[in-house]
Design an enzyme around this catalytic site. Sequence first.
Site, short mmCIF file in Angstrom:
data_model
loop_
_atom_site.label_atom_id
_atom_site.label_comp_id
_atom_site.label_asym_id
_atom_site.label_seq_id
_atom_site.Cartn_x
_atom_site.Cartn_y
_atom_site.Cartn_z
CD GLU A 354 2.03 -32.89 -74.67
OE1 GLU A 354 1.37 -33.88 -74.17
OE2 GLU A 354 3.32 -33.44 -74.20
CG ASP A 396 -0.05 6.31 -49.66
OD1 ASP A 396 0.56 6.66 -48.68
OD2 ASP A 396 -0.73 7.18 -50.21
CG ASP A 664 -3.73 7.35 -54.49
OD1 ASP A 664 -2.82 7.57 -53.73
OD2 ASP A 664 -4.85 7.63 -54.44
CG ASP A 668 2.20 5.95 -53.35
OD1 ASP A 668 2.70 5.80 -52.19
OD2 ASP A 668 0.88 6.39 -53.37
CG ASN A 732 2.20 -43.90 -68.00
OD1 ASN A 732 1.46 -44.78 -67.61
ND2 ASN A 732 1.59 -43.04 -68.99
CG ASN A 757 0.91 -37.65 -74.02
OD1 ASN A 757 0.77 -37.80 -73.01
ND2 ASN A 757 1.58 -37.09 -74.63
CG ASP A 761 -1.62 -34.00 -73.50
OD1 ASP A 761 -1.24 -33.79 -72.23
OD2 ASP A 761 -0.74 -34.26 -74.33
#
Length: 921
Positions: A354, A396, A664, A668, A732, A757, A761
């Site tokens: 999550e 370039d 530029d 291009d 687990n 959990n 987290d």
Amino acid sequence: MKLTLLKEFFAGFLRTRHFARHFRRLALLESMTDATVSREVPPTLAQTLVAAANDHPQGLMERLGAHADGLSEAQVQALREKFGLNEVEHEQPLPWWTHLWHCYKNPFNLLLTLLALISWLTDDLKAATVIFSMVVLSTLLRFWQEAKSNKAADALKAMVSNTATVMRRDFAADTSPVFGRFHASATQVQGAQRIELPIRQLVPGDLIVLSAGDMIPADCRVLSAKDLFVSQAAMTGESMPVEKFVRQIDPSATNPLDLDNILFMGTNVVSGAATAVVLATGNNTYFGALAQRVSATDRAPTSFQHGVNKVSWLLIRFMFVMAPLVLFINGFTKGDWMEALLFALSIAVGLTPEMLPMIVTSTLAKGAVFLSRKKVIVKRLDAIQNFGAMDVLCTDKTGTLTQDKIFLARHVDVWGEESEDVLEMAYLNSYYQTGLKNLLDVAVLEHVEIDRELQVGTAFQKVDEIPFDFNRRRMSVVVVEQDHPHLLICKGAVEEVLSVCTRVRHGEAEEPLTDELLARIRQVTAAFNEEGLRVVAVAARSMEAGDDVYSLADEQDLTLIGYVAFLDPPKESTAPALRALAEHGVAVKVLTGDNELVTAKICREVGLEQQGLLLGNDIERMSDKQLAKAIETTNVFAKLTPSHKERIVRLLKANGHVVGFMGDGINDAPALRTADIGISVDSAVDIAKEAADIILLEKSLMVLEEGVLEGRRTFANMLKYIKMTASSNFGNVFSVLVASAFIPFLPMLPMHLLVQNLLYDISQIAIPFDNVDEDLLRKPQRWQPADVGRFMFFFGPISSIFDITTFALMWYVFDANTPDHQTLFQSGWFVVGLLTQTLIVHMIRTPKIPFLQSRAAMPLMVMTAIIMAVGIFLPMGPLAHYFKLQALPSLYFVFLPVILLAYMALTQAVKGFYSRRFGWQ
């Protein structure tokens, strides 16, 4: 009541299933090529554009309140109050409530919400509270991080807003906070001022001046044009530019896109020059109408998004297999199916990654903030990870490898001798040309002494102009001096100018251009090229006075006068930047329209060893299959057209490379759009900046190396979370399956799994700020879902070994082997499970020995220490009863360090084997 709510939730879930992607963005112009979409504009808008196309220019100007010298400030203010800024509404930031919804609606949050709802309907209010807390935490963290990142990005984007050349009377620069600091210069033109303004400041009735490379800033009607070609590919899907004229050729045309004298916001000028009057701005434009209809359309997913999605679905599929398995084993062995269902739901929550959306967003946003300090604007967050994955950089030459300050080094005749006549001709050409803004012209016009000698502004008058384009690679102006014949002066690439020459000036005389002279000319120009000079040929032709309109057909039978040669020295940062990129596994390929001799010289100066050479003509003769093979062994490509550059980038991607392109110029833009990551600079033409994903505000190429490294840090930190989550979750679940088969009670209550959990987290929040080993930054990195699965199956069972050891410890040593003593058993596994799950953060974040050879960043160290302390405090403190835990005996804490140290030692041993066999990432 609860069943009714459940049905409504499922109905809502099904309605939102098509909107489950993480980011919803305004569709780019590319998404408008479908005719069924591009034609869907309000009829009144189409009628207005058709009427403007067929209207007489003078009548149109009067109706718009426009003036030949431009609008006054009073008119502009009144029109802006009426029409607002020239911005499309959907480009505005999302309202906070919409942004919050976008942060919530990812597949994992929807799944967790479903699990929380089921827990509530089954009267497990504590589980529902914990799950819902996780959803709220993930959503709010992502919302806060994205809001902060967007605010920083908006402030940076304001520094590189695209501009338009506008005619205004009595102009006063607006320095109000609404428009930002005005920094453009103004030029007096026949009673008006020609100024550069941000396109958002334009209003209907403004007169704008357009040249090659400009983006069309609003819907406009052409008032004057010279060889004006506009790319409408984004609107119509047509690859070829369309020529625009002053008059509408077909008065019966009703489709706006078929109008010959209407220019559309968002398209761009390929070649030529024009003046135009603004008809509509912002939402009232053709693009504005289309944007409102396609605002729900997603961009095509990038390779980065594909990788995230594949890993996400790998973990979700794993959950859908393991959760039912846990349900059936516990249901059959314990007989309490409701308890088994709640336990299986807890397992499902534990297996759901999550925090992945928040971790991904946070790491990308952190990268954007880091690069912003280096004066780099990240227009698209995903581009940061593409930076790290990039293994080929195409660039370039002019303005990127070299300085954007070009010096006029030589002005010589056909034989290479200094010639003032050549400089005078070149000066006249550069002075009067209004097409492509060119650094070469700037270098010529620095010779102001020519202006004084020739009295250019008074003695000469401009008759006409034949603008530059990338196919001819030359341009011409026609001037007249008092009662003399018209003089056509042409300058451009040597071969292209020679192709329209029939004579050569030799001193005061002229002679035919023979094959012998042609060979000698090429020797002279080649010698200049080998010195690193860029050579531009100058030719001329006297024309009979009387004709004021000239075209491409007049560029023939010219006399070659000589050459002007320019020096474009490499940037100081180029050589070290290229070395740094090579050291980090990024191959550099030079793609330029310049000739091969100058390119080779520059490559030598910057230390880029040439490996093969392909010219534009070679590429034309090769099939895609042949070219795809050739580009792998070639790193210098010269005399290319824009389509050649785009083709090379496309085939490199097809070969499996992650390709960056840096450029530029107008030529291009196609390659910038095609590349995985387009890189441009603040001084680039508008269309190049628009096509780029990343814009450099400083010219130092060393920023590229820092961007690559930051991209790899970003990727490494995202991968840490995925590996940790996948391996610990698998371990687990494996432990639960073993315990469920042999223990007469649940090894851990659903509440315990959810709290564990949640704490785990929280410990992951600091991962985006973690250090990354230097060894992991040396090579490009990509998403490999198969590697994640293999990693999960290798490292997951390690924790299960020590979980089972803990089961035995609690069962035999502490006699927690009956349902009456299950709380003690569950408390013992809760602590070991949380501590091992938290330690895995430090074990898997590096292939080295943690804490000794590689140390985590301080925020991660502090966060994991806090969570481990909380994990021990919960069963030992006053909250134990609330969480259905109990205090553990002192002897337990004698065994606990032994279990943790053994766990770390075994994990380190497996890491060594895995790294030698498969590599770390």
